[in-house]
Scaffold this motif. Structure first.
Motif, PDB file in Angstrom:
ATOM      1  N   CYS A  74       0.869  -1.184   0.000  1.00 47.71           N
ATOM      2  CA  CYS A  74       0.000   0.000   0.000  1.00 47.71           C
ATOM      3  C   CYS A  74       0.899   1.225   0.000  1.00 47.71           C
ATOM      4  CB  CYS A  74      -0.903  -0.017   1.237  1.00 47.71           C
ATOM      5  SG  CYS A  74      -1.774   1.533   1.585  1.00 47.71           S
ATOM      6  N   THR A  75       0.829   2.020  -1.067  1.00 50.19           N
ATOM      7  CA  THR A  75       1.603   3.256  -1.121  1.00 50.19           C
ATOM      8  C   THR A  75       0.664   4.458  -1.106  1.00 50.19           C
ATOM      9  OG1 THR A  75       1.708   3.183  -3.550  1.00 50.19           O
ATOM     10  CG2 THR A  75       3.548   2.221  -2.323  1.00 50.19           C
ATOM     11  N   LEU A  76       1.116   5.537  -0.473  1.00 56.64           N
ATOM     12  CA  LEU A  76       0.318   6.750  -0.292  1.00 56.64           C
ATOM     13  C   LEU A  76       0.910   7.879  -1.122  1.00 56.64           C
ATOM     14  CD1 LEU A  76      -0.088   6.595   3.606  1.00 56.64           C
ATOM     15  CD2 LEU A  76      -1.389   5.389   1.836  1.00 56.64           C
ATOM     16  N   TRP A  77       0.008   8.731  -1.651  1.00 57.18           N
ATOM     17  CA  TRP A  77       0.422   9.793  -2.570  1.00 57.18           C
ATOM     18  C   TRP A  77      -0.294  11.094  -2.230  1.00 57.18           C
ATOM     19  CZ3 TRP A  77       4.207   8.385  -5.972  1.00 57.18           C
ATOM     20  CH2 TRP A  77       4.463   7.009  -6.066  1.00 57.18           C
ATOM     21  N   GLY A  78       0.419  12.202  -2.413  1.00 58.56           N
ATOM     22  CA  GLY A  78      -0.115  13.511  -2.061  1.00 58.56           C
ATOM     23  C   GLY A  78      -0.756  14.248  -3.206  1.00 58.56           C
ATOM     24  N   ALA A  79      -1.031  13.556  -4.305  1.00 58.23           N
ATOM     25  CA  ALA A  79      -1.690  14.161  -5.465  1.00 58.23           C
ATOM     26  C   ALA A  79      -2.555  13.095  -6.132  1.00 58.23           C
ATOM     27  CB  ALA A  79      -0.666  14.699  -6.455  1.00 58.23           C
ATOM     28  N   PRO A  80      -3.596  13.501  -6.853  1.00 60.72           N
ATOM     29  CA  PRO A  80      -4.440  12.513  -7.549  1.00 60.72           C
ATOM     30  C   PRO A  80      -3.624  11.679  -8.529  1.00 60.72           C
ATOM     31  CG  PRO A  80      -5.511  14.654  -7.490  1.00 60.72           C
ATOM     32  CD  PRO A  80      -4.105  14.877  -7.007  1.00 60.72           C
ATOM     33  N   VAL A  81      -4.114  10.463  -8.788  1.00 66.78           N
ATOM     34  CA  VAL A  81      -3.392   9.533  -9.654  1.00 66.78           C
ATOM     35  C   VAL A  81      -4.283   9.081 -10.805  1.00 66.78           C
ATOM     36  CG1 VAL A  81      -1.959   8.759  -7.735  1.00 66.78           C
ATOM     37  CG2 VAL A  81      -4.061   7.509  -8.282  1.00 66.78           C
ATOM     38  N   VAL A  82      -3.652   8.598 -11.874  1.00 61.79           N
ATOM     39  CA  VAL A  82      -4.370   8.090 -13.041  1.00 61.79           C
ATOM     40  C   VAL A  82      -3.712   6.784 -13.491  1.00 61.79           C
ATOM     41  CG1 VAL A  82      -5.148  10.357 -13.848  1.00 61.79           C
ATOM     42  CG2 VAL A  82      -2.942   9.446 -14.619  1.00 61.79           C
ATOM     43  N   ALA A  83      -4.440   6.025 -14.317  1.00 63.33           N
ATOM     44  CA  ALA A  83      -3.959   4.720 -14.757  1.00 63.33           C
ATOM     45  C   ALA A  83      -2.639   4.819 -15.511  1.00 63.33           C
ATOM     46  CB  ALA A  83      -5.021   4.056 -15.642  1.00 63.33           C
ATOM     47  N   GLU A  84      -2.446   5.905 -16.248  1.00 57.13           N
ATOM     48  CA  GLU A  84      -1.227   6.060 -17.046  1.00 57.13           C
ATOM     49  C   GLU A  84       0.034   6.130 -16.189  1.00 57.13           C
ATOM     50  OE1 GLU A  84      -4.660   7.020 -19.471  1.00 57.13           O
ATOM     51  OE2 GLU A  84      -4.048   7.654 -17.479  1.00 57.13           O
ATOM     52  N   GLN A  85      -0.133   6.351 -14.877  1.00 49.33           N
ATOM     53  CA  GLN A  85       1.032   6.418 -13.993  1.00 49.33           C
ATOM     54  C   GLN A  85       1.421   5.059 -13.423  1.00 49.33           C
ATOM     55  OE1 GLN A  85      -0.870   9.428 -11.481  1.00 49.33           O
ATOM     56  NE2 GLN A  85       0.805  10.835 -11.946  1.00 49.33           N
ATOM     57  N   ALA A  86       0.644   4.017 -13.683  1.00 47.67           N
ATOM     58  CA  ALA A  86       0.940   2.682 -13.147  1.00 47.67           C
ATOM     59  C   ALA A  86       1.948   1.982 -14.053  1.00 47.67           C
ATOM     60  CB  ALA A  86      -0.346   1.871 -13.018  1.00 47.67           C
ATOM     61  N   THR A  87       3.165   2.495 -14.058  1.00 49.36           N
ATOM     62  CA  THR A  87       4.184   2.038 -14.997  1.00 49.36           C
ATOM     63  C   THR A  87       5.382   1.366 -14.335  1.00 49.36           C
ATOM     64  OG1 THR A  87       5.225   4.231 -14.915  1.00 49.36           O
ATOM     65  CG2 THR A  87       3.572   3.850 -16.648  1.00 49.36           C
ATOM     66  N   ASN A  88       5.377   1.285 -13.017  1.00 48.85           N
ATOM     67  CA  ASN A  88       6.504   0.687 -12.293  1.00 48.85           C
ATOM     68  C   ASN A  88       6.277  -0.829 -12.214  1.00 48.85           C
ATOM     69  OD1 ASN A  88       8.607  -0.009 -10.633  1.00 48.85           O
ATOM     70  ND2 ASN A  88       8.059   1.393  -8.981  1.00 48.85           N
ATOM     71  N   ARG A  89       6.862  -1.566 -13.156  1.00 53.01           N
ATOM     72  CA  ARG A  89       6.524  -2.989 -13.308  1.00 53.01           C
ATOM     73  C   ARG A  89       7.510  -3.927 -12.630  1.00 53.01           C
ATOM     74  NH1 ARG A  89       4.687  -0.334 -17.860  1.00 53.01           N
ATOM     75  NH2 ARG A  89       2.458  -0.667 -18.226  1.00 53.01           N
ATOM     76  N   GLY A  90       8.451  -3.405 -11.893  1.00 51.79           N
ATOM     77  CA  GLY A  90       9.344  -4.276 -11.136  1.00 51.79           C
ATOM     78  C   GLY A  90      10.808  -4.028 -11.437  1.00 51.79           C
ATOM     79  N   GLN A  91      11.647  -5.015 -11.050  1.00 53.09           N
ATOM     80  CA  GLN A  91      13.084  -4.900 -11.251  1.00 53.09           C
ATOM     81  C   GLN A  91      13.727  -6.274 -11.090  1.00 53.09           C
ATOM     82  OE1 GLN A  91      13.689  -2.962  -6.936  1.00 53.09           O
ATOM     83  NE2 GLN A  91      15.571  -3.102  -8.071  1.00 53.09           N
TER      84      GLN A  91
END
Length: 336
Positions: free
Chosen positions: A174-191
């Motif tokens: 669970c990560t928390l963010w201080g600004a609204p988010v959108v689907a296009e930002q879900a780009t961190n797919r791992g490492q």
């Protein structure tokens, strides 16, 4: 059933220090109130009108095979990144998760976590629990959105030579963010960690609703991370009771209704003063939505004779048997 307005009784002070007035959610009082009214749209009609962060960089590093915390989720078979990303069981957790009251769903079941601005921290949960993640956001000053996702992690710290590709564990993040988010930002797919691949599935994002409006005669609203649970104030109770308003076609989330209840409590107290003529003035109230098993039930107004800081908003819900009652959209107002 009838609407309930429970008034705190005035009692004589005992020699020993008294306990604070009970401020747990009065579920019996909620039961005694009218049931909430849920309205569904009709079928087979054309229309209907109802009645009135900082920068985060993914880096490879070599570990030392130290055991890592055990995950809380199931590990797909075979234990591969591809099986994890395609697991129907894990994806179903995301697709079937309830949207917490006070939030809107920005995206569901993506294969990446957020890469966005105003990163506010990460929490590992023991289940894919949107209500818990929302509660963490509510407790964090300035949190406007959260991302809940399922991550494939190594069971030991991978080392290129000694443990390059260990068995995996499944974690709920669970990560928390201080600004609204959108689907296009879900780009961190791992490492990659040595030969172990960290991947993500079941990534859901949620944005917080706007706060309620200001109310004439009161300062606020002040966002709270739960419901107020006030201690004694120099040996005196400041809790004056509550007003519970079940949701219906004519009753929604309206903090002004709590202000009306606060004034009414003061009026009642003035007509029933103490022996010396004094009476408690309602000068502060906490308005929040009470939900049962993730379904909003009504507006709960807790009334006080003293202003309490957000640090006292520690009541985040409770269980009765298997039923889970949660607090959301919790705000306070102080008499001006």
């Amino acid at each position: 059933m009838r609407s309930a307005c429970v008034l705190s009784a005035l009692v004589a002070m005992a020699a020993a220090a008294p306990a604070p007035a009970p401020q747990l959610i009065d579920l019996a009082g909620v039961d005694a109130a009218p049931d909430p009214i849920f309205v569904s749209a009709p079928f087979d009609v054309a229309s209907d009108t109802p009645h009135k962060k900082r920068g985060l960089t993914l880096m490879k590093r070599d570990g030392d095979c130290t055991p890592q915390p055990a995950g809380s989720g199931t590990v797909p078979s075979p234990d591969t990144p591809a099986a994890f990303k395609s697991s129907a069981d894990l994806q179903a957790l995301a697709e079937n998760a309830p949207t917490p009251d006070g939030y809107s769903q920005a995206f569901v079941n993506k294969d990446g976590s957020l890469s966005a601005s105003k990163y506010m921290g990460l929490h590992t949960l023991t289940s894919f629990d949107t209500l818990d993640c929302a509660s963490l956001c509510d407790q964090a000053d300035g949190c406007e959105a959260f991302n809940l996702y399922i991550e494939r992690d190594p069971s030991v710290d991978p080392n290129t030579n000694d443990c390059p590709n260990p068995p995996s564990v499944t974690n709920y993040k669970c990560t928390l963010w201080g600004a609204p988010v959108v689907a296009e930002q879900a780009t961190n797919r791992g490492q990659w960690r040595a030969a172990f691949e960290i991947v993500i599935t079941g990534s859901n994002g949620y944005n917080k609703a706007n706060p309620p409006e200001s109310i004439d005669g009161f300062t606020g609203p002040t966002a709270l991370g739960g419901a107020i649970n006030a201690p004694l104030d120099n040996g005196k109770n400041t809790y004056l009771g509550y007003k519970y308003l079940p949701f219906s076609q004519s009753q929604g989330y309206d903090a002004a209704a709590c202000a009306t209840a606060c004034h009414a409590q003061t009026g009642y107290n003035s007509r029933h003063p103490n022996a010396d003529g004094s009476y408690a003035i309602c000068s502060f109230f906490n308005a929040y939505v009470l939900s049962q098993n993730a379904i909003p039930q009504g507006l709960y107004c807790s009334l006080y004779s003293k202003t309490w800081a957000p640090s006292y908003a520690t009541n985040r819900g409770q269980y009765r048997g298997s039923d889970r009652y949660t607090v959301s959209r919790s705000y306070s107002y102080t008499l001006a």
